[in-house]
Design an enzyme around this catalytic site. Sequence first.
Site, mmCIF file in Angstrom:
data_model
loop_
_atom_site.group_PDB
_atom_site.id
_atom_site.type_symbol
_atom_site.label_atom_id
_atom_site.label_comp_id
_atom_site.label_asym_id
_atom_site.label_seq_id
_atom_site.Cartn_x
_atom_site.Cartn_y
_atom_site.Cartn_z
ATOM 1 N N GLU A 328 43.938 -9.639 21.488
ATOM 2 C CA GLU A 328 45.093 -9.354 20.634
ATOM 3 C C GLU A 328 45.863 -10.609 20.236
ATOM 4 O O GLU A 328 46.421 -10.673 19.135
ATOM 5 C CB GLU A 328 46.045 -8.348 21.309
ATOM 6 C CG GLU A 328 46.819 -8.873 22.508
ATOM 7 C CD GLU A 328 46.059 -8.737 23.817
ATOM 8 O OE1 GLU A 328 46.698 -8.779 24.868
ATOM 9 O OE2 GLU A 328 44.819 -8.593 23.785
ATOM 10 N N SER A 418 24.834 -16.435 13.053
ATOM 11 C CA SER A 418 23.889 -16.805 14.101
ATOM 12 C C SER A 418 24.058 -18.280 14.451
ATOM 13 O O SER A 418 25.061 -18.907 14.069
ATOM 14 C CB SER A 418 22.463 -16.485 13.651
ATOM 15 O OG SER A 418 21.569 -16.638 14.736
ATOM 16 N N LYS A 421 20.872 -22.373 18.105
ATOM 17 C CA LYS A 421 20.391 -22.189 19.484
ATOM 18 C C LYS A 421 19.449 -20.999 19.605
ATOM 19 O O LYS A 421 18.828 -20.792 20.649
ATOM 20 C CB LYS A 421 21.577 -22.043 20.434
ATOM 21 C CG LYS A 421 22.401 -23.318 20.539
ATOM 22 C CD LYS A 421 23.665 -23.110 21.361
ATOM 23 C CE LYS A 421 24.445 -24.426 21.482
ATOM 24 N NZ LYS A 421 24.907 -24.941 20.180
ATOM 25 N N ASN A 458 26.707 -26.750 15.382
ATOM 26 C CA ASN A 458 28.052 -26.853 15.944
ATOM 27 C C ASN A 458 29.079 -27.103 14.852
ATOM 28 O O ASN A 458 28.793 -27.785 13.867
ATOM 29 C CB ASN A 458 28.113 -28.010 16.953
ATOM 30 C CG ASN A 458 27.139 -27.799 18.096
ATOM 31 O OD1 ASN A 458 27.441 -27.151 19.072
ATOM 32 N ND2 ASN A 458 25.923 -28.330 17.954
#
Length: 622
Positions: A328, A418, A421, A458
């Site tokens: 939240e 996605s 990795k 990344n």
Amino acid sequence: MKKNTYFLKVSVSRVIALILIDIMTVIVSSFAALYLRFEFSFNEIPIDYLNRYRYFLPYTIAITLFFFLIWRLYKSVWRYASATEMINIAFATSCAALGQFVMCHVLDWKMPRSYYVLYWFFLFAMTCGIRFGYRILCTLNSKRTSILEGRSRINVMVIGAGAAANMILKEIELSQYINLRVKCIIDDQPGCHGKILRGIPIVGGRDRILEAAAEYGIDEIIFAIPSANQQVRKEILDICKETGCKLRAIPGTYQLINGEVSVSKLKEVEIEDLLGREPIRTNIEEVMDYVSGKVVMVTGGGGSIGSELCRQIAGHRPRQMIILDIYENNAYDIQQELVRKYPKLDLVVLIASVRNTNRIEQIFSAYHPDIVYHAAAHKHVPLMEVSPNEAVKNNVLGTWKVVQAADKWKVKRFVMISTDKAVNPTNIMGATKRICEMIIQTYDKHSDTEFVAVRFGNVLGSNGSVIPLFKKQIAEGGPVTVTDPNIIRYFMTIPEAVSLVLQAGAYAKGGEIFVLDMGEPVRILDLAQNLIKLSGYRVGEDIEIKFTGLRPGEKLYEEMLMAEEGMQETANKMIHIGQPIQLNEEKFLKQLEELKEYVEQEPDDIREYIKRIVPTYVPKEG
């Protein structure tokens, strides 16, 4: 009310004082012009000229004050007087002198011809002197006050001698609250070298940065070339970071165009400034065409990728935006930001877990989204290695349930986030993401919904990435921990990655795995060293770098495509499509059902079962 009355009285008093001073200026300028014309000898001035001077003086005063009012000389803030005010003074005094000339000829009060020119000269010089003298006194008083108060001054070097630098220098010069002292300017234009900008010497080009920083005792460097391309920016900042000084920069060219360049708008130089490539551009029209007017849902909308998706989608005028997140606090933060920036946006923020079948079903039935961006996932590699069952529950089962709901409620397009990795995974997080891609490609073949996945590496500054960790370690005095000196990663900024995700979604026809071109890989060690230097510290002396060894499931490098996927181009050279890998769908769906039952039993190690589903998954030992 009392405060407003006070300021009104002060303003009126100031104008009256200026008018009285200007009356004295007219009297002195008129007499000085006559006095100079007759070589500073009062006795040489004919009595007729003295009488005419006395007669027309009240008219001259009235004419001058009239033109001073017309040219708004009583409305300017003289503490910040600039070239604009000087131009206004030139026009006002010229009009006043011309008015006096016309009046004298009309009334036959003629004076020597040189008198009119001398009168204009004295009037202009004295008016400028009074106005700009006030500014000079304010500046001197500001400097005196800061000295008396004992405020320490920060020695600054400015890179660039253009308009942006001029604005920064002006603000520093005028403000009594900024404790910066500019000592020198660097500019690559040889014609500038040896010259002065607002009293500050331009000492040379970029080759002089290190020498000048030491010579002038520089504490902070301000990069003031907003128009510089990324390559030039990187080359100069690479030199600057070796000085050990704090680095700040003007954000961009549009701030210069809008006149928004100021010390308060300077930003810290970030690690992405040293990537050395231009920001990735996307075709905004293509994104607008398929997002505008649609109901768009973002799962995991409070996370680093999800929240940026929400920001960019909100700017493309969706009919309604639904943010779904289990946390939240994250959801609240992005909600408040969007409410401020887009007050007319139809925004719905829901707290829910993608693992809750009934809750997801309820949400889809209530809102009927046209487009779903599925960013909800556990993504922290080492943590998921310790809790692999949770990775399966959230990433695999959560995705499966959202995909089923999207299929049932006829969502037009479903875009799953996605990761690189997922390619030949060595960790459970990557393996679960590979299963998610398989779910996407399987359901796409039998659904009206266009299911696609977007795979990238990344992102700089995302939650759990190395940059926030390095910054925290530097703030604590070190050491900065790097797993291996040879580890490399592909990097992209969050806004870049998200804009490409949006455009990939526009290209979707169903079943694709889009692969984002992440550019050249970057050594994590280089990132750590650069970030230490950008923070004003010396590597190995102020902040140590410590190598800790590869973590569970971690590779030295990441791959973007499996060999069998191949590569297909799109209209955007930064976005590629991996060809779908054939799989036995019936067997795969059966394995999913078994995985669902198996993971609920909380097995000690689910990896062996995951290997049956993802043959390319090779868990990395210890």
